[in-house]
Design a protein around this motif. Structure first.
Motif, PDB file in Angstrom:
ATOM      1  N   LEU A 199      -2.713 -25.297   2.658  1.00  0.00           N
ATOM      2  CA  LEU A 199      -3.257 -25.909   3.980  1.00  0.00           C
ATOM      3  C   LEU A 199      -1.973 -26.281   4.887  1.00  0.00           C
ATOM      4  CD1 LEU A 199      -5.503 -28.509   2.855  1.00  0.00           C
ATOM      5  CD2 LEU A 199      -6.188 -25.649   4.057  1.00  0.00           C
ATOM      6  N   GLN A 200      -1.356 -25.855   5.563  1.00  0.00           N
ATOM      7  CA  GLN A 200      -0.294 -25.414   6.900  1.00  0.00           C
ATOM      8  C   GLN A 200      -0.706 -26.184   8.335  1.00  0.00           C
ATOM      9  OE1 GLN A 200       2.653 -24.484   6.006  1.00  0.00           O
ATOM     10  NE2 GLN A 200       3.416 -26.295   7.932  1.00  0.00           N
ATOM     11  N   ALA A 201      -0.777 -27.825   8.653  1.00  0.00           N
ATOM     12  CA  ALA A 201      -0.831 -27.697   9.326  1.00  0.00           C
ATOM     13  C   ALA A 201       0.859 -28.419  10.369  1.00  0.00           C
ATOM     14  CB  ALA A 201      -1.157 -30.141   9.048  1.00  0.00           C
ATOM     15  N   SER A 202       0.531 -28.420  11.634  1.00  0.00           N
ATOM     16  CA  SER A 202       1.590 -28.652  12.933  1.00  0.00           C
ATOM     17  C   SER A 202       1.317 -29.180  13.810  1.00  0.00           C
ATOM     18  CB  SER A 202       2.000 -26.865  13.123  1.00  0.00           C
ATOM     19  OG  SER A 202       0.746 -25.582  13.444  1.00  0.00           O
ATOM     20  N   GLY A 203       1.893 -29.529  15.128  1.00  0.00           N
ATOM     21  CA  GLY A 203       1.343 -29.867  16.320  1.00  0.00           C
ATOM     22  C   GLY A 203       1.318 -31.038  16.687  1.00  0.00           C
ATOM     23  N   GLY A 204       2.114 -31.894  15.880  1.00  0.00           N
ATOM     24  CA  GLY A 204       1.923 -33.094  16.103  1.00  0.00           C
ATOM     25  C   GLY A 204       3.192 -33.472  16.818  1.00  0.00           C
ATOM     26  N   GLY A 205       3.392 -34.570  17.675  1.00  0.00           N
ATOM     27  CA  GLY A 205       4.748 -35.213  18.232  1.00  0.00           C
ATOM     28  C   GLY A 205       4.779 -36.454  19.051  1.00  0.00           C
ATOM     29  N   LEU A 206       5.532 -36.794  19.935  1.00  0.00           N
ATOM     30  CA  LEU A 206       5.703 -37.860  20.683  1.00  0.00           C
ATOM     31  C   LEU A 206       5.280 -37.074  21.567  1.00  0.00           C
ATOM     32  CD1 LEU A 206       6.697 -40.752  20.982  1.00  0.00           C
ATOM     33  CD2 LEU A 206       8.652 -39.140  21.983  1.00  0.00           C
TER      34      LEU A 206
ATOM     35  N   ASN B 128     -16.991 -28.702  -3.720  1.00  0.00           N
ATOM     36  CA  ASN B 128     -17.902 -28.889  -4.952  1.00  0.00           C
ATOM     37  C   ASN B 128     -16.897 -29.818  -4.788  1.00  0.00           C
ATOM     38  OD1 ASN B 128     -19.376 -27.188  -4.629  1.00  0.00           O
ATOM     39  ND2 ASN B 128     -18.964 -25.685  -5.548  1.00  0.00           N
ATOM     40  N   GLY B 129     -16.712 -31.016  -4.505  1.00  0.00           N
ATOM     41  CA  GLY B 129     -15.358 -32.248  -5.435  1.00  0.00           C
ATOM     42  C   GLY B 129     -14.014 -31.312  -5.359  1.00  0.00           C
ATOM     43  N   ASN B 130     -13.845 -30.526  -5.244  1.00  0.00           N
ATOM     44  CA  ASN B 130     -12.288 -29.784  -5.143  1.00  0.00           C
ATOM     45  C   ASN B 130     -11.224 -30.089  -3.830  1.00  0.00           C
ATOM     46  OD1 ASN B 130     -12.572 -29.031  -7.975  1.00  0.00           O
ATOM     47  ND2 ASN B 130     -13.544 -27.380  -6.794  1.00  0.00           N
ATOM     48  N   ASN B 131     -10.418 -31.085  -3.267  1.00  0.00           N
ATOM     49  CA  ASN B 131      -9.759 -31.354  -2.414  1.00  0.00           C
ATOM     50  C   ASN B 131      -8.303 -30.847  -2.366  1.00  0.00           C
ATOM     51  OD1 ASN B 131     -11.121 -33.208  -0.383  1.00  0.00           O
ATOM     52  ND2 ASN B 131     -11.549 -34.126  -3.164  1.00  0.00           N
ATOM     53  N   TYR B 132      -7.831 -30.598  -1.270  1.00  0.00           N
ATOM     54  CA  TYR B 132      -6.466 -29.736  -1.423  1.00  0.00           C
ATOM     55  C   TYR B 132      -6.132 -30.787   0.129  1.00  0.00           C
ATOM     56  CZ  TYR B 132      -8.437 -26.217  -3.790  1.00  0.00           C
ATOM     57  OH  TYR B 132      -8.788 -25.536  -5.459  1.00  0.00           O
ATOM     58  N   TRP B 133      -4.657 -30.106   0.150  1.00  0.00           N
ATOM     59  CA  TRP B 133      -4.167 -31.365   1.147  1.00  0.00           C
ATOM     60  C   TRP B 133      -2.324 -30.445   1.361  1.00  0.00           C
ATOM     61  CZ3 TRP B 133      -6.013 -35.620   3.361  1.00  0.00           C
ATOM     62  CH2 TRP B 133      -7.269 -36.574   2.010  1.00  0.00           C
ATOM     63  N   GLY B 134      -2.806 -30.712   2.798  1.00  0.00           N
ATOM     64  CA  GLY B 134      -1.502 -30.097   3.596  1.00  0.00           C
ATOM     65  C   GLY B 134      -0.474 -31.208   3.892  1.00  0.00           C
ATOM     66  N   ARG B 135       0.958 -31.082   3.897  1.00  0.00           N
ATOM     67  CA  ARG B 135       1.724 -32.015   5.037  1.00  0.00           C
ATOM     68  C   ARG B 135       1.456 -32.038   5.832  1.00  0.00           C
ATOM     69  NH1 ARG B 135       7.734 -29.129   3.064  1.00  0.00           N
ATOM     70  NH2 ARG B 135       7.367 -29.443   1.004  1.00  0.00           N
ATOM     71  N   GLY B 136       1.330 -34.415   5.984  1.00  0.00           N
ATOM     72  CA  GLY B 136       0.688 -34.299   7.089  1.00  0.00           C
ATOM     73  C   GLY B 136       1.874 -34.035   8.246  1.00  0.00           C
TER      74      GLY B 136
ATOM     75  N   SER C  72      -3.315 -27.847  14.316  1.00  0.00           N
ATOM     76  CA  SER C  72      -3.816 -26.628  13.898  1.00  0.00           C
ATOM     77  C   SER C  72      -3.797 -27.120  12.438  1.00  0.00           C
ATOM     78  CB  SER C  72      -2.653 -25.921  14.947  1.00  0.00           C
ATOM     79  OG  SER C  72      -3.072 -25.405  15.836  1.00  0.00           O
ATOM     80  N   CYS C  73      -4.424 -26.101  11.704  1.00  0.00           N
ATOM     81  CA  CYS C  73      -4.163 -26.444  10.227  1.00  0.00           C
ATOM     82  C   CYS C  73      -4.681 -24.820   9.939  1.00  0.00           C
ATOM     83  CB  CYS C  73      -5.386 -27.286   9.535  1.00  0.00           C
ATOM     84  SG  CYS C  73      -5.918 -27.469   8.108  1.00  0.00           S
ATOM     85  N   ALA C  74      -4.031 -24.033   9.639  1.00  0.00           N
ATOM     86  CA  ALA C  74      -3.809 -22.788   8.790  1.00  0.00           C
ATOM     87  C   ALA C  74      -3.666 -22.744   7.643  1.00  0.00           C
ATOM     88  CB  ALA C  74      -2.848 -21.858   9.643  1.00  0.00           C
ATOM     89  N   ALA C  75      -5.165 -22.477   6.711  1.00  0.00           N
ATOM     90  CA  ALA C  75      -5.466 -22.174   5.634  1.00  0.00           C
ATOM     91  C   ALA C  75      -5.451 -20.074   4.599  1.00  0.00           C
ATOM     92  CB  ALA C  75      -6.562 -22.385   5.499  1.00  0.00           C
ATOM     93  N   SER C  76      -4.395 -20.787   4.162  1.00  0.00           N
ATOM     94  CA  SER C  76      -4.437 -19.443   3.204  1.00  0.00           C
ATOM     95  C   SER C  76      -4.701 -19.452   1.395  1.00  0.00           C
ATOM     96  CB  SER C  76      -3.211 -19.074   2.558  1.00  0.00           C
ATOM     97  OG  SER C  76      -2.124 -20.066   2.535  1.00  0.00           O
ATOM     98  N   SER C  77      -5.683 -18.755   1.273  1.00  0.00           N
ATOM     99  CA  SER C  77      -6.065 -18.462   0.188  1.00  0.00           C
ATOM    100  C   SER C  77      -6.909 -16.657  -0.180  1.00  0.00           C
ATOM    101  CB  SER C  77      -7.790 -20.362  -0.504  1.00  0.00           C
ATOM    102  OG  SER C  77      -7.961 -20.129  -1.733  1.00  0.00           O
TER     103      SER C  77
END
Length: 117
Positions: A3-10, A102-110, A20-25
């Motif tokens: 997972l690739q998260a983007s879009g944060g800022g001040l 199914n209980g499997n969790n994946y996290w991207g960088r914040g 945005s959260c782009a998933a690849s798998s």
């Protein structure tokens, strides 16, 4: 699942921001995951902000963000968005993207969102 998260800022209070959260798998069941945005403010526990089920679009939004934040998906682009309007200082946090099945969790960088005048 990556997972690739983007879009944060001040931003200033009242402003808008879209994450945005782009998933690849290689997992052929990727469209059967629930994708969520979680956030963690300094000194606080991580909390779920919004979740969407990729297969039917059913959503959940944290009570404090209802009417201001909207989660959506674009399955063709394998991307989940979090539209954040009327941002408040208390929305300041690191926002994380999560994929669950199914209980499997994946996290991207914040990605850091700072709301300040």
């Amino acid at each position: 699942v990556q997972l690739q998260a983007s879009g944060g800022g001040l931003v200033q209070p009242g402003d808008s921001l879209t994450l945005s959260c782009a998933a690849s798998s290689s997992d052929p069941t990727l469209n059967y995951y629930a994708i969520g945005w979680f956030r963690q403010a300094p000194g606080k526990k991580r909390e779920g902000v919004a979740i969407i089920r990729k297969w039917d679009g059913h959503t959940y939004h944290l009570e404090s963000v209802k009417g201001r934040f909207t989660i959506s998906r674009d399955n063709a682009r394998k991307t989940v968005y979090l539209q954040m309007n009327s941002l408040k200082p208390e929305d300041t946090a690191v926002y994380y993207c999560n994929a669950e099945r199914n209980g499997n969790n994946y996290w991207g960088r914040g990605t850091l969102v700072t709301v300040s005048s």
